[in-house]
Write a protein that holds these residues in place. Sequence first.
Motif, mmCIF file in Angstrom:
data_model
loop_
_atom_site.group_PDB
_atom_site.id
_atom_site.type_symbol
_atom_site.label_atom_id
_atom_site.label_comp_id
_atom_site.label_asym_id
_atom_site.label_seq_id
_atom_site.Cartn_x
_atom_site.Cartn_y
_atom_site.Cartn_z
ATOM 1 N N GLN A 7 37.401 35.907 46.909
ATOM 2 C CA GLN A 7 37.857 37.060 47.685
ATOM 3 C C GLN A 7 37.020 38.291 47.383
ATOM 4 O O GLN A 7 36.721 39.088 48.283
ATOM 5 N N ASP A 50 34.492 40.567 49.966
ATOM 6 C CA ASP A 50 34.995 41.928 50.200
ATOM 7 C C ASP A 50 33.930 42.931 49.747
ATOM 8 O O ASP A 50 33.805 43.223 48.553
ATOM 9 N N VAL A 94 43.464 46.226 46.027
ATOM 10 C CA VAL A 94 43.297 44.823 46.391
ATOM 11 C C VAL A 94 44.635 44.102 46.441
ATOM 12 O O VAL A 94 44.922 43.346 47.379
#
Length: 371
Positions: A16, A20, A197
């Motif tokens: 992730q 990102d 996040v």
Amino acid sequence: MNSRRLRGLIRKEFLQILRDPSAIAIAFFLPVFLLFLFGYGVSLDARHIPLAVVVDQPTAETSAFVGGLQQSFYFAPKLFPSMQQAQAALMERRVDGIVWLRSNFSRQILQGNTASIGVFVNGVDANNARIAEGYLQGVWQNWLQQRALAAGHPLIVPVDGKDRIWFNPALRSRDYLVPGLIAVIMTLIGALLTALVVAREWERGTMEALMATPAQMAEILLGKLIPYYFMGMGGMLLSVALAVLLFAVPLRGSFAILLLASTLFLLVALGMGLLISSVARNQFVAGQIAIIVTFLPAFILSGFIFYIPSMPTAIQVITHIVAARYFVSILQTLFLAGNVWSIILWNSLALLLMAIFFLGVTLRRSHKRLD
């Protein structure tokens, strides 16, 4: 705790992060930007102070004194024909001070009397005014010593002070600011990034999917904590490398102690970020809380720029609950003084207690439910 599930959660978090760009920018590009901004753009040093010089009657003595001002690294003197023009320049902020050598200056010097110099300093910036006055005193003393040597007799003063500056002999504000800036950078990476996040996962619904898995809450939190720990330490190592190699800030202490202290502080920041994300499940709200609760105290109340003992007593008491205060003290000690254990141990103990507190509260507040 299942190690296989934990590895899967950590791998998922790293994937992730790689997908990102904002997380990578905060962790690695933001430290570079802040270091360049504070290293090159922000300075607490007073250099090349614009100074108006008015000489009513030019002589050899006045020329020698003005020459001393022109040779000084701290002043950029400009000659004005009259006090009226010099005062107008001071009012318009074209100069920050005036030195006035009156018409009887040389006559009093030659007669052995006490000659006076008119000095006017802009006091809007009180710190800069005090620095300018001190530099002018230094130029005046240096001129007196040179004049005494030229006359063949020593300068007799009641007290001859011998100054010695420890830890930062060049008096560079960069050596003081850059180590403290590392604490601000790690606060942003640890607290702000983690809060944003995790809040984003609540918004997108991926946190609900995690809740539906057999993973325990401790495994989920560790899956969040470990990847951002490595990102935070990566940002710290990048900041230290730039501080030492690019800005020539000395690192006189142990690098291993620096790693250990950074780990303790990063655990505090990560714990605060996870705690914020458990309270605010919206990115905007989480970001605002993180800035107010972590970034602003780290910037204002940590001793990074503002001297804590000069603050009001009530504010000094509040600074004891700001984790960045302890880390800034460790950083400035390790970089400028070395391994001063009386400072390192007590501040590290405070960071350890705060890390246990925030991580413990986060674990206690976190449950596998959606309410």
